[in-house]
Design a protein around this motif. Structure first.
Motif, PDB file in Angstrom:
ATOM      1  N   ASP A 107       0.723  -0.984  -0.081  1.00  0.00           N
ATOM      2  CA  ASP A 107       0.098   0.385   0.210  1.00  0.00           C
ATOM      3  C   ASP A 107       1.126   1.164  -0.193  1.00  0.00           C
ATOM      4  OD1 ASP A 107       0.329  -0.512   2.362  1.00  0.00           O
ATOM      5  OD2 ASP A 107      -0.843   0.975   3.402  1.00  0.00           O
ATOM      6  N   LEU A 108       2.081   0.789   0.728  1.00  0.00           N
ATOM      7  CA  LEU A 108       3.050   2.072   0.323  1.00  0.00           C
ATOM      8  C   LEU A 108       3.908   2.619  -1.167  1.00  0.00           C
ATOM      9  CD1 LEU A 108       4.458   4.569   2.067  1.00  0.00           C
ATOM     10  CD2 LEU A 108       6.101   2.888   2.881  1.00  0.00           C
ATOM     11  N   ALA A 109       4.129   1.023  -1.178  1.00  0.00           N
ATOM     12  CA  ALA A 109       3.999   1.310  -2.579  1.00  0.00           C
ATOM     13  C   ALA A 109       3.730   2.270  -3.409  1.00  0.00           C
ATOM     14  CB  ALA A 109       4.373   0.456  -2.851  1.00  0.00           C
ATOM     15  N   ASP A 110       2.439   1.902  -3.351  1.00  0.00           N
ATOM     16  CA  ASP A 110       1.022   2.310  -4.229  1.00  0.00           C
ATOM     17  C   ASP A 110       1.083   3.829  -4.143  1.00  0.00           C
ATOM     18  OD1 ASP A 110       0.664  -0.223  -5.320  1.00  0.00           O
ATOM     19  OD2 ASP A 110      -1.005  -0.117  -3.942  1.00  0.00           O
ATOM     20  N   ARG A 111       1.227   4.304  -3.007  1.00  0.00           N
ATOM     21  CA  ARG A 111       1.164   5.453  -2.622  1.00  0.00           C
ATOM     22  C   ARG A 111       2.430   6.227  -2.987  1.00  0.00           C
ATOM     23  NH1 ARG A 111       0.390   5.389   3.418  1.00  0.00           N
ATOM     24  NH2 ARG A 111       0.340   6.992   3.090  1.00  0.00           N
ATOM     25  N   VAL A 112       3.171   5.381  -3.136  1.00  0.00           N
ATOM     26  CA  VAL A 112       4.406   6.732  -3.455  1.00  0.00           C
ATOM     27  C   VAL A 112       4.048   6.608  -5.243  1.00  0.00           C
ATOM     28  CG1 VAL A 112       7.449   6.309  -3.806  1.00  0.00           C
ATOM     29  CG2 VAL A 112       5.474   5.604  -2.018  1.00  0.00           C
ATOM     30  N   ASP A 113       3.884   5.544  -5.719  1.00  0.00           N
ATOM     31  CA  ASP A 113       3.990   5.102  -7.452  1.00  0.00           C
ATOM     32  C   ASP A 113       2.807   6.495  -7.791  1.00  0.00           C
ATOM     33  OD1 ASP A 113       5.001   2.822  -8.388  1.00  0.00           O
ATOM     34  OD2 ASP A 113       3.584   1.765  -7.993  1.00  0.00           O
ATOM     35  N   GLU A 114       2.013   6.659  -7.067  1.00  0.00           N
ATOM     36  CA  GLU A 114       0.481   8.012  -7.245  1.00  0.00           C
ATOM     37  C   GLU A 114       1.884   9.311  -6.595  1.00  0.00           C
ATOM     38  OE1 GLU A 114      -2.341   7.315  -4.333  1.00  0.00           O
ATOM     39  OE2 GLU A 114      -3.064   5.951  -5.347  1.00  0.00           O
ATOM     40  N   THR A 115       2.691   9.616  -5.762  1.00  0.00           N
ATOM     41  CA  THR A 115       3.321  10.383  -5.357  1.00  0.00           C
ATOM     42  C   THR A 115       4.201  11.004  -6.174  1.00  0.00           C
ATOM     43  OG1 THR A 115       2.833   9.632  -3.062  1.00  0.00           O
ATOM     44  CG2 THR A 115       4.533  12.072  -4.047  1.00  0.00           C
ATOM     45  N   ILE A 116       4.845  10.115  -7.217  1.00  0.00           N
ATOM     46  CA  ILE A 116       5.681  10.490  -7.986  1.00  0.00           C
ATOM     47  C   ILE A 116       4.921  10.304  -9.441  1.00  0.00           C
ATOM     48  CG2 ILE A 116       7.789   9.700  -6.614  1.00  0.00           C
ATOM     49  CD1 ILE A 116       7.385   6.969  -8.938  1.00  0.00           C
ATOM     50  N   GLU A 117       4.373  10.381  -9.555  1.00  0.00           N
ATOM     51  CA  GLU A 117       3.781  10.819 -10.921  1.00  0.00           C
ATOM     52  C   GLU A 117       3.659  11.946 -11.580  1.00  0.00           C
ATOM     53  OE1 GLU A 117      -0.575   9.260 -11.520  1.00  0.00           O
ATOM     54  OE2 GLU A 117      -0.434   7.673 -11.107  1.00  0.00           O
ATOM     55  N   GLY A 118       4.274  12.875 -12.506  1.00  0.00           N
ATOM     56  CA  GLY A 118       4.600  14.113 -13.608  1.00  0.00           C
ATOM     57  C   GLY A 118       5.730  14.479 -12.270  1.00  0.00           C
ATOM     58  N   THR A 119       6.551  13.419 -11.898  1.00  0.00           N
ATOM     59  CA  THR A 119       7.970  14.234 -11.362  1.00  0.00           C
ATOM     60  C   THR A 119       9.417  13.404 -12.471  1.00  0.00           C
ATOM     61  OG1 THR A 119       8.115  12.411 -10.253  1.00  0.00           O
ATOM     62  CG2 THR A 119       7.312  13.964  -8.742  1.00  0.00           C
ATOM     63  N   SER A 120      10.341  13.901 -11.797  1.00  0.00           N
ATOM     64  CA  SER A 120      10.849  13.486 -12.322  1.00  0.00           C
ATOM     65  C   SER A 120      12.144  11.478 -11.727  1.00  0.00           C
ATOM     66  CB  SER A 120      12.488  14.002 -12.198  1.00  0.00           C
ATOM     67  OG  SER A 120      13.615  14.336 -10.929  1.00  0.00           O
ATOM     68  N   PHE A 121      10.786  10.913 -10.916  1.00  0.00           N
ATOM     69  CA  PHE A 121      11.314   9.989 -10.687  1.00  0.00           C
ATOM     70  C   PHE A 121      10.687   8.739 -11.501  1.00  0.00           C
ATOM     71  CE2 PHE A 121      11.886  12.561  -6.753  1.00  0.00           C
ATOM     72  CZ  PHE A 121      13.557  12.013  -6.493  1.00  0.00           C
ATOM     73  N   SER A 122      11.611   8.004 -11.927  1.00  0.00           N
ATOM     74  CA  SER A 122      10.804   6.803 -13.284  1.00  0.00           C
ATOM     75  C   SER A 122      10.688   6.050 -12.301  1.00  0.00           C
ATOM     76  CB  SER A 122      12.072   6.658 -14.025  1.00  0.00           C
ATOM     77  OG  SER A 122      12.897   6.220 -13.287  1.00  0.00           O
ATOM     78  N   SER A 123      10.058   5.711 -10.630  1.00  0.00           N
ATOM     79  CA  SER A 123      10.300   4.544 -10.099  1.00  0.00           C
ATOM     80  C   SER A 123      10.417   4.684  -8.851  1.00  0.00           C
ATOM     81  CB  SER A 123      11.269   3.087 -10.143  1.00  0.00           C
ATOM     82  OG  SER A 123      12.411   3.317  -9.600  1.00  0.00           O
ATOM     83  N   THR A 124       9.580   3.604  -7.216  1.00  0.00           N
ATOM     84  CA  THR A 124       9.732   3.878  -6.180  1.00  0.00           C
ATOM     85  C   THR A 124      10.997   4.067  -6.326  1.00  0.00           C
ATOM     86  OG1 THR A 124       7.787   3.392  -5.790  1.00  0.00           O
ATOM     87  CG2 THR A 124       8.662   3.017  -4.004  1.00  0.00           C
ATOM     88  N   SER A 125      11.644   2.800  -5.858  1.00  0.00           N
ATOM     89  CA  SER A 125      12.971   3.062  -6.243  1.00  0.00           C
ATOM     90  C   SER A 125      14.661   4.392  -6.385  1.00  0.00           C
ATOM     91  CB  SER A 125      13.787   1.509  -6.751  1.00  0.00           C
ATOM     92  OG  SER A 125      13.206  -0.153  -6.924  1.00  0.00           O
ATOM     93  N   ASP A 126      13.646   5.099  -7.845  1.00  0.00           N
ATOM     94  CA  ASP A 126      14.420   5.701  -7.936  1.00  0.00           C
ATOM     95  C   ASP A 126      15.024   7.200  -6.990  1.00  0.00           C
ATOM     96  OD1 ASP A 126      15.188   5.416 -10.513  1.00  0.00           O
ATOM     97  OD2 ASP A 126      14.039   6.382 -11.351  1.00  0.00           O
ATOM     98  N   LEU A 127      12.873   7.066  -6.041  1.00  0.00           N
ATOM     99  CA  LEU A 127      12.589   7.721  -4.553  1.00  0.00           C
ATOM    100  C   LEU A 127      13.355   7.885  -3.835  1.00  0.00           C
ATOM    101  CD1 LEU A 127      11.513  10.180  -4.069  1.00  0.00           C
ATOM    102  CD2 LEU A 127       9.143   8.979  -2.748  1.00  0.00           C
ATOM    103  N   VAL A 128      13.339   6.520  -3.805  1.00  0.00           N
ATOM    104  CA  VAL A 128      13.879   5.981  -2.751  1.00  0.00           C
ATOM    105  C   VAL A 128      15.410   6.300  -2.440  1.00  0.00           C
ATOM    106  CG1 VAL A 128      14.746   3.758  -0.644  1.00  0.00           C
ATOM    107  CG2 VAL A 128      12.268   4.680  -1.683  1.00  0.00           C
ATOM    108  N   ARG A 129      16.020   5.612  -3.052  1.00  0.00           N
ATOM    109  CA  ARG A 129      17.488   5.692  -3.815  1.00  0.00           C
ATOM    110  C   ARG A 129      18.091   7.695  -3.734  1.00  0.00           C
ATOM    111  NH1 ARG A 129      17.811   2.163  -8.032  1.00  0.00           N
ATOM    112  NH2 ARG A 129      16.564   3.350  -9.303  1.00  0.00           N
TER     113      ARG A 129
END
Length: 69
Positions: free
Chosen positions: A12-34
């Motif tokens: 559920d957190l991964a799904d929320r992160v996916d929604e959050t990064i839409e339209g940003t320069s992050f292409s994945s949850t992994s990119d954001l976490v890194r």
């Protein structure tokens, strides 16, 4: 070649992160976490050990953004 390891987060957190990064320069949850982990490590290296207050502030910010429960 860079070696990688796996970090698990609740779906559920991964799904929320996916929604959050839409339209940003992050292409994945992994990119954001890194990015977030790299930022914390760089801050620690520049300032020395994080104080408990600094760690709490970072955790509060991540919780506000929905990355921590």
């Amino acid at each position: 070649m860079t070696d990688y390891t796996t970090v698990s987060i609740p779906k559920d957190l991964a799904d929320r992160v996916d929604e959050t990064i839409e339209g940003t320069s992050f292409s994945s949850t992994s990119d954001l976490v890194r990015f977030l982990l790299r930022s914390i490590v760089i801050q620690r290296e520049q300032q020395g050990e994080l104080t408990e207050a600094e760690f709490s502030e970072i955790a509060d910010q991540l919780e506000d953004l929905g990355y921590l429960d």
